[in-house]
Design an enzyme around this catalytic site. Structure first.
Site: not given
Ligand code: SF4
Length: 355
Positions: A48, A131, A149, A208, A211
């Site tokens: 860390e 942190y 972080d 995304c 995600c």
């Molecule tokens: Fe994209 Fe997931 Fe980040 Fe939201 S949390 S911006 S859906 S990668």
């Protein structure tokens, strides 16, 4: 958002991120696998501290080098500080290395080599800030601590579309992270969020489509993922000028030890003009004689300023004697001198220029 729907969203995020981590955790030398035994606190602390302002890719080899050479915190405390600083060379932010050594001494001498477990106690250790204390408490001891972080900051700011610019927005981000941190396995959860931020919710071009919390993400819903975290307007960095002095004889160069306090304190480097603010890089050379000056051979960026370096090369062939803490270092073994990157860049420039 109403309290109930906020809590439901927080629970969903927490569950999805935790489940994703089980199959997608990054394998790192200081880590245990998800749900496994808690890792060695020495390893967690060391990693860390190294990871502050530094990427995982850069830290891995340093972590392995340190733990091979100093397998326990007591071994590290028995080392010479100069050896620890030299082993740190290249990682940057050298105050961390000095604090690392101080902390190893403190834990060894005052705590029988045993790290404290509570976040509040960890905060008292040299070089351990909010942190790092939270990360060690959660990861090494399983305490429920809220870890934020830079990767987590970005992830959470996006999940909740937090509009307040940094650094003011940090309090809101922390409170949102608090809401999604589970009571159990908070260390795994923190590492899961770090991984998600580092590999999927990246600062540019977040992925995304893969995600696990896309459905809960407010930034995704608004189509403005890269807007978060909202940053304050950038200030231009001041530029300072430095002059380094190259004194070579019989295939050795003269190296100086920097003053113990201040930037790169206690590290070896080329003799220089101190590159203080307001100094224009035209300091008096350490010895009289003829010098050839090469302008702006290296540019280096520190957090609060950029440095442009001129290199003055000593032209006289007469014997020069050591001054103060300076030592002659063989050029064919310069990699072992433990020079910080700033000086290593200047040495590289000079050696390439000679070819
Ligand atoms: Fe994209 Fe997931 Fe980040 Fe939201 S949390 S911006 S859906 S990668």
């Amino acid at each position: 958002m109403a309290v109930d729907s906020f809590s439901a969203k927080a629970r969903k995020i927490s569950a999805n991120i935790g489940a994703h981590y089980v199959d997608n955790a990054r394998i790192l030398p200081w880590r245990s696998s998800p749900g496994g035994n808690l890792p060695d606190p020495y390893h967690v602390w060391l990693s860390e501290v190294m990871l502050q302002q530094t990427t995982v890719g850069a830290v891995k080899s340093y972590f392995e080098k340190f733990t091979r050479r100093w397998p326990t915190v007591q071994d590290l405390a028995r080392a010479e500080e100069a050896d620890v600083l030299a082993a740190w060379a290249g990682l940057g932010y050298y105050a961390r290395a000095r604090n690392l050594y101080k902390c190893a001494l403190y834990v060894t001498e005052k705590m029988d080599g045993i790290f404290p477990q509570k976040e509040s106690e960890l905060l008292l250790l040299p070089g351990v800030g909010a942190y790092t204390a939270a990360a060690i408490a959660a990861i090494a001891f399983g305490e429920r601590a809220v870890v934020v972080d830079a990767n987590i900051e970005r992830l959470v700011a996006r999940l909740f579309a937090i509009d307040t610019p940094l650094p003011k927005g940090k309090a809101e981000i922390r409170s949102a992270m608090d809401a999604i941190t589970p009571d159990h396995a908070a260390g795994d959860f923190a590492q899961a969020c770090m991984d998600l931020g580092a590999t999927i919710c990246t600062s540019k071009g977040p992925k995304c489509g893969i995600c696990p919390v896309q459905k809960q993400c407010a930034a995704f819903a608004g189509g403005e993922m890269e807007r978060y975290p909202v940053k304050p307007p950038k200030k231009a960095k001041p530029v300072r000028r430095a002059r380094f002095f190259w004194i070579e004889q019989q295939d050795r160069i003269l190296l100086a030890t920097r003053p113990p306090k201040g930037m790169l304190g206690g590290m070896r480097g080329l003799p220089d003009d101190g590159w203080a603010a307001g100094n224009d890089g035209h300091a008096t050379p350490p010895i009289a004689g003829e010098w050839q000056v090469h302008d702006n051979i290296v540019q280096h960026s520190f957090t609060h300023f950029s440095l442009q370096v001129d290199l003055a090369v000593y032209q006289d062939g007469k014997m020069v004697t050591n001054k103060g803490d300076n030592i002659w270092w063989p050029l064919d073994n310069i990699a072992e001198a433990g020079l910080p990157t700033l000086y290593a860049k200047a040495v590289d420039w000079k050696l390439k220029e000679e070819k």
